[in-house]
Design an enzyme around this catalytic site. Structure first.
Site, PDB file in Angstrom:
ATOM      1  N   LYS A 153      50.293  60.462  46.814  1.00  0.00           N
ATOM      2  CA  LYS A 153      49.162  60.383  45.880  1.00  0.00           C
ATOM      3  C   LYS A 153      48.434  61.723  45.872  1.00  0.00           C
ATOM      4  CE  LYS A 153      45.923  56.690  44.724  1.00  0.00           C
ATOM      5  NZ  LYS A 153      45.136  55.596  45.283  1.00  0.00           N
TER       6      LYS A 153
HETATM    7  O1  G3P Z   1      42.728  53.417  44.755  1.00  0.00           O
HETATM    8  C1  G3P Z   1      41.948  53.958  43.775  1.00  0.00           C
HETATM    9  C2  G3P Z   1      41.008  53.004  43.055  1.00  0.00           C
HETATM   10  O2  G3P Z   1      41.608  51.784  42.831  1.00  0.00           O
HETATM   11  C3  G3P Z   1      39.613  52.941  43.603  1.00  0.00           C
HETATM   12  O3  G3P Z   1      38.852  51.882  43.090  1.00  0.00           O
HETATM   13  O4  G3P Z   1      36.852  50.422  43.159  1.00  0.00           O
HETATM   14  O5  G3P Z   1      36.856  52.568  44.464  1.00  0.00           O
HETATM   15  O6  G3P Z   1      36.710  52.587  41.994  1.00  0.00           O
HETATM   16  P1  G3P Z   1      37.236  51.870  43.178  1.00  0.00           P
END
Ligand code: G3P
Length: 216
Positions: A83
Site C-alpha cells: 500500500k
Molecule cells: O484503510 C483506509 C481507510 O479505509 C480508512 O478509513 O474510516 O479512517 O477514513 P477511515
C-alpha cells in the site's frame, strides 16, 4: 464485488473469515497502532490466516524508502499487496514495483484524476476514501462513479477498492456502481446481516415449527 475487511485486529479477521464471505484484508498505520502490537507480529499473524490479498502500508515517504519497504513486505507472502500513498513518490514507487511484478494498492485517493495517475502507474488497486470525502461535504460516491467510468473508457485493469466505508449504504452504493472491491470495517460488515424482518420471520418459523407433531 469482493469484500475485504478494513482492520488489523486478529479477532475481527477471524470472525469475518468464519462467515465465509471474506476475500481479503486491508490495513493502515492507524489500524495497526490501534492493536497496540508490533507491526511485524500483526502482519505475520494476518498472513498466516488470510490467503487472499492483504494490503500492508509503507511508512517511509521517500521513493527509495518506499521501494525498500515495498520489496521487503512483498517477500512476506504471495498475497501481500504493497500500500502506497498517492504522492509523487508513491506513484513512482507504484510504477517501479508493478514492473517488478509486485501488487500495489494506491491509498489516500480523493479525486478521479488521482485515480487516473494510479491506473497509469499500473496499480493493482486504487483506494478512494469515500467516508472522509463525505466528512468534508463532498459526495465520496460521485468520485467512485467517475473512476469506474474513466477506467472503463480506457480499459484500465486497476481495481476500484472503495475505502473509508462508514455504513451499509456505502457498501450498497459501491456494488451498484460496479466497484471491484469494498473494504469494510468489521462493525459495518456485521451490520450487513441485519434486518428486523429476518429476525421476526425466523422467530415465527421456529415457534410454528414447535407446533409440528413430532418436533420439540
Ligand atoms: O484503510 C483506509 C481507510 O479505509 C480508512 O478509513 O474510516 O479512517 O477514513 P477511515
Amino acid at each position: 464485488m469482493k469484500f475485504f475487511v478494513d482492520t488489523a485486529d486478529i479477532d475481527e479477521i477471524r470472525k469475518a473469515l468464519a462467515w465465509g464471505i471474506l476475500d481479503g484484508v486491508t490495513t493502515n498505520p492507524t489500524l495497526v497502532a490501534k492493536t497496540g502490537r508490533r507491526f511485524e507480529d500483526v502482519r505475520a499473524e494476518i498472513l498466516q490466516l488470510v490467503a487472499g490479498p492483504v494490503s500492508l502500508e509503507v511508512t517511509d515517504m521517500t521513493l527509495d524508502g518506499m521501494l525498500r519497504q515495498g520489496r521487503t513486505l512483498a517477500q512476506l507472502g504471495k498475497q501481500v499487496v504493497v500500500k502506497l500513498p498517492l504522492t509523487r513518490e508513491g506513484i513512482a514507487a507504484c510504477k517501479a514495483l508493478t514492473d517488478e511484478g509486485i501488487k500495489t494498492n494506491v491509498t489516500l485517493c480523493f479525486t478521479a484524476n488521482q485515480a487516473l495517475l494510479a491506473a497509469k502507474a499500473g496499480a493493482t488497486y486504487i483506494s478512494p476514501f469515500v467516508g472522509r470525502l463525505d466528512d468534508v461535504s463532498s459526495d465520496g460516491m460521485l468520485v467512485i462513479a467517475d473512476i469506474v467510468q474513466i477506467y472503463r473508457n480506457y480499459g484500465y485493469q486497476t481495481n476500484v477498492l472503495v475505502a473509508s466505508v462508514r455504513h451499509p449504504v456505502h457498501v450498497l452504493q459501491a456494488a451498484k456502481l460496479g466497484a471491484h472491491v469494498c473494504t469494510v470495517p468489521y462493525k459495518v460488515l456485521d451490520q450487513l446481516f441485519n434486518h428486523p424482518l429476518t429476525d421476526r420471520g425466523n422467530e415465527q418459523f421456529l415457534k410454528d415449527w414447535a407446533k409440528v407433531p413430532g418436533q420439540s
